[in-house]
Design a protein around this motif. Structure first.
Motif, mmCIF file in Angstrom:
data_model
loop_
_atom_site.group_PDB
_atom_site.id
_atom_site.type_symbol
_atom_site.label_atom_id
_atom_site.label_comp_id
_atom_site.label_asym_id
_atom_site.label_seq_id
_atom_site.Cartn_x
_atom_site.Cartn_y
_atom_site.Cartn_z
ATOM 1 N N UNK A 184 0.841 -1.195 0.000
ATOM 2 C CA UNK A 184 0.000 0.000 0.000
ATOM 3 C C UNK A 184 0.878 1.247 0.000
ATOM 4 N N UNK A 185 0.945 1.900 -1.152
ATOM 5 C CA UNK A 185 1.889 2.991 -1.332
ATOM 6 C C UNK A 185 1.238 4.360 -1.406
ATOM 7 N N UNK A 186 -0.067 4.407 -1.636
ATOM 8 C CA UNK A 186 -0.725 5.704 -1.788
ATOM 9 C C UNK A 186 -2.193 5.611 -1.392
ATOM 10 N N UNK A 187 -2.692 6.651 -0.741
ATOM 11 C CA UNK A 187 -4.118 6.722 -0.410
ATOM 12 C C UNK A 187 -4.969 6.949 -1.649
ATOM 13 N N UNK A 188 -4.326 7.226 -2.774
ATOM 14 C CA UNK A 188 -5.059 7.423 -4.024
ATOM 15 C C UNK A 188 -5.250 6.120 -4.795
ATOM 16 N N UNK A 189 -4.649 5.035 -4.320
ATOM 17 C CA UNK A 189 -4.854 3.745 -4.971
ATOM 18 C C UNK A 189 -6.289 3.264 -4.761
ATOM 19 N N UNK A 190 -6.728 2.372 -5.629
ATOM 20 C CA UNK A 190 -8.087 1.852 -5.535
ATOM 21 C C UNK A 190 -8.271 0.994 -4.282
ATOM 22 N N UNK A 191 -7.248 0.231 -3.915
ATOM 23 C CA UNK A 191 -7.293 -0.590 -2.705
ATOM 24 C C UNK A 191 -6.314 -0.006 -1.693
ATOM 25 N N UNK A 192 -6.833 0.371 -0.534
ATOM 26 C CA UNK A 192 -6.016 0.953 0.523
ATOM 27 C C UNK A 192 -6.144 0.101 1.782
ATOM 28 N N UNK A 193 -5.383 0.448 2.808
ATOM 29 C CA UNK A 193 -5.292 -0.404 3.986
ATOM 30 C C UNK A 193 -6.005 0.204 5.188
ATOM 31 N N UNK A 194 -6.569 -0.666 6.007
ATOM 32 C CA UNK A 194 -7.119 -0.310 7.309
ATOM 33 C C UNK A 194 -6.721 -1.428 8.271
ATOM 34 N N UNK A 195 -7.159 -1.324 9.509
ATOM 35 C CA UNK A 195 -6.845 -2.340 10.505
ATOM 36 C C UNK A 195 -8.145 -2.888 11.091
ATOM 37 N N UNK A 196 -8.279 -4.227 11.114
ATOM 38 C CA UNK A 196 -9.435 -4.870 11.739
ATOM 39 C C UNK A 196 -8.989 -5.522 13.040
ATOM 40 N N UNK A 197 -9.275 -4.873 14.178
ATOM 41 C CA UNK A 197 -8.824 -5.390 15.472
ATOM 42 C C UNK A 197 -9.985 -6.039 16.224
ATOM 43 N N UNK A 198 -9.659 -6.806 17.291
ATOM 44 C CA UNK A 198 -10.701 -7.490 18.048
ATOM 45 C C UNK A 198 -11.514 -6.526 18.911
ATOM 46 N N UNK A 199 -10.853 -5.578 19.560
ATOM 47 C CA UNK A 199 -11.552 -4.644 20.428
ATOM 48 C C UNK A 199 -11.879 -5.243 21.780
ATOM 49 N N UNK A 200 -12.511 -4.482 22.675
ATOM 50 C CA UNK A 200 -12.708 -4.903 24.069
ATOM 51 C C UNK A 200 -13.678 -6.054 24.276
ATOM 52 N N UNK A 201 -14.450 -6.434 23.253
ATOM 53 C CA UNK A 201 -15.363 -7.566 23.420
ATOM 54 C C UNK A 201 -14.708 -8.902 23.074
ATOM 55 N N UNK A 202 -13.535 -8.851 22.451
ATOM 56 C CA UNK A 202 -12.865 -10.089 22.059
ATOM 57 C C UNK A 202 -11.411 -10.160 22.521
ATOM 58 N N UNK A 203 -10.883 -9.087 23.067
ATOM 59 C CA UNK A 203 -9.517 -9.109 23.592
ATOM 60 C C UNK A 203 -9.468 -8.306 24.884
ATOM 61 N N UNK A 204 -8.435 -8.543 25.665
ATOM 62 C CA UNK A 204 -8.279 -7.790 26.907
ATOM 63 C C UNK A 204 -8.068 -6.310 26.592
ATOM 64 N N UNK A 205 -8.441 -5.454 27.542
ATOM 65 C CA UNK A 205 -8.388 -4.020 27.286
ATOM 66 C C UNK A 205 -6.966 -3.547 27.016
ATOM 67 N N UNK A 206 -5.990 -4.162 27.682
ATOM 68 C CA UNK A 206 -4.598 -3.776 27.437
ATOM 69 C C UNK A 206 -4.194 -4.090 25.999
#
Length: 457
Positions: A184-206
């Motif tokens: 992922x080299x540019x925000x202008x590309x057709x496919x860009x990156x994000x992050x899918x995390x578990x969050x507080x309902x599936x992982x510890x708060x730390x």
């Protein structure tokens, strides 16, 4: 040289928003390369312009699906009778560990093409099948080959539902840094990156705190599931995130069914977004869709399919279900108070917004997509309203929200490139892909030896 060209869409009913005002008029739309160059009446094409007749069609912004697990696209019907815990056990416990990179590529390509075929031009692929770097590369490649605009939500490995999705102590894979640098080299590309995390309902708060810090260090949008059934009241995720000073406009939450008014107000105050996936939420016991409460609190909200293992893969069905489920919720409240509703308080226009400009705002892309405006990316769909089942039409908004289906989508244009034309996908060998997915799916029939996750609750 750019293969895209000038396209003039003539004589359609343009349905969009400009400055948050509904536009519905017989207009022409001129596309130059990847952008909308002009919108008006009686535009005249130049010699090098391809003309598309939109007579008898609605010309709409492309639909935006803000929450889907594309890798599961080859497993339709597997979860048709599952509740949430059965899904976690069956898909993340049994099937995910067996997936090969080739399986992931096929699933992502198949799912992305299904989405495009139904008028979805942008999708958030929440990909929790990162079993290896090869799996990750395959998922990204499937998105890019399809031609869809996408945010690739780099998630966790699908190697153990125990380790990754039940009060997990494992932090998000730091491979995310290398993946971003490599693919992922540019925000202008057709496919860009994000992050899918578990969050507080599936992982510890730390762990959640550390994962969010990593996403922000990488300047990525961060998405997590929240308020899903009994997990919502049990973990009080939004309140904990607020107490830790972690809420922000870069956070996207999926579902939100069991959040309370204080939670929704916090989402609105911090500019967080909510992706509602009504069909799967109703089936799997996540709670009633939060559509009305999100709209009431002015939360940025949108729609998603989530999993085609249990639901349809088009956003038309999600629009209709979101609208009618919210009407049922409001009508039932009146009935329980001994009253009859005199007026529907949620309209089809509210839902159309969620599927277009609401989706763009959810993904932080409202300056590029979500409406048909000069200077924006040319993500456009043409909906044929002369076919049986949709004709005759009188209200373009209700036609899109309540009547349209995949076969009504005649043309799909993404970033100025025609991906579907005359109800046929362009340059895609769908039959071979479907056959390969079908043959490969046989190996997933036998359950794995991992214990049922319900034993740990």
């Amino acid at each position: 040289m750019d293969s895209r060209k000038r396209i003039l869409i003539k004589g359609g009913t343009v349905l969009t928003f400009q400055s948050n005002i509904l536009v519905c008029d017989q207009l022409d739309v001129l596309v130059e390369y990847d952008k909308i160059a002009d919108i008006g009446k009686n535009l005249v094409p130049s010699l090098e312009t391809e003309e598309i007749s939109a007579k008898g069609m609605i010309v709409s912004p492309g639909l935006i699906d803000t929450h889907r697990h594309l890798w599961q696209s080859a497993f339709k019907g597997y979860a048709s009778n599952w509740k949430l815990m059965e899904y976690l056990n069956g898909m993340l416990g049994d099937i995910a560990p067996k997936m090969t990179p080739s399986d992931v590529y096929n699933g992502n390509l198949l799912g992305a093409l299904e989405a495009v075929n139904s008028g979805i031009t942008t999708i958030f692929d929440w990909s929790h099948i990162m079993n290896s770097d090869e799996h990750t590369e395959a998922a990204i490649r499937g998105l890019k080959v399809s031609g869809i605009r996408a945010k690739f939500g780099y998630g966790t490995p699908g190697t153990s539902v125990w380790e990754w999705f039940f009060e997990s102590k494992k932090s998000h894979p730091v491979n995310a840094y290398d993946i971003k640098k490599k693919y992922f080299h540019s925000d202008n590309d057709l496919v860009t990156m994000a992050l899918g995390i578990r969050g507080p309902e599936y992982s510890e708060m730390s762990v959640t705190k550390k994962d969010i810090a990593m996403g922000r260090d990488m300047n990525l949008q961060i998405s997590m599931h929240i308020g899903g059934g009994a997990f919502g009241p049990k973990y009080q995720g939004i309140q904990k995130l607020h107490q830790q000073g972690l809420l922000g406009s870069d956070l996207n939450f999926a579902h939100g069914n069991t959040l309370d008014d204080k939670d929704f107000q916090l989402l609105a105050d911090y500019g967080c977004s909510l992706s509602i996936t009504p069909e799967v939420e109703l089936q799997m016991g996540l709670g009633l869709p939060a559509t009305g409460r999100a709209v009431k609190h002015n939360v940025i909200c949108s729609l998603g399919v989530d999993v085609v293992t249990a639901t349809s893969g088009n956003l038309f069905d999600q629009m209709k279900i979101a609208l009618q489920a919210e009407r049922a919720i409001q009508n039932e409240k009146m009935y329980q108070n001994g009253q009859m509703s005199e007026k529907l308080t949620i309209q089809d226009l509210d839902i159309f917004k969620m599927a277009t400009i609401g989706g763009a705002k959810t993904l932080g892309l409202e300056q590029k997509i979500g409406t048909l405006e000069v200077g924006k990316q040319a993500d456009i769909i043409l909906i044929d309203v002369d076919k049986l089942g949709i004709a005759p039409y009188s209200n373009p908004v209700s036609t899109v929200v309540l009547y349209a289906k995949e076969h009504n989508v005649d043309t799909v244009i993404i970033a100025g490139k025609i991906i579907k034309r005359n109800d046929k996908l362009v340059n895609q060998t769908i039959d071979e892909l479907i056959l390969e997915c079908r043959l490969n799916s046989y190996k997933f029939m036998e359950p794995s030896n991992e214990k049922l996750a319900t034993e740990k609750l």
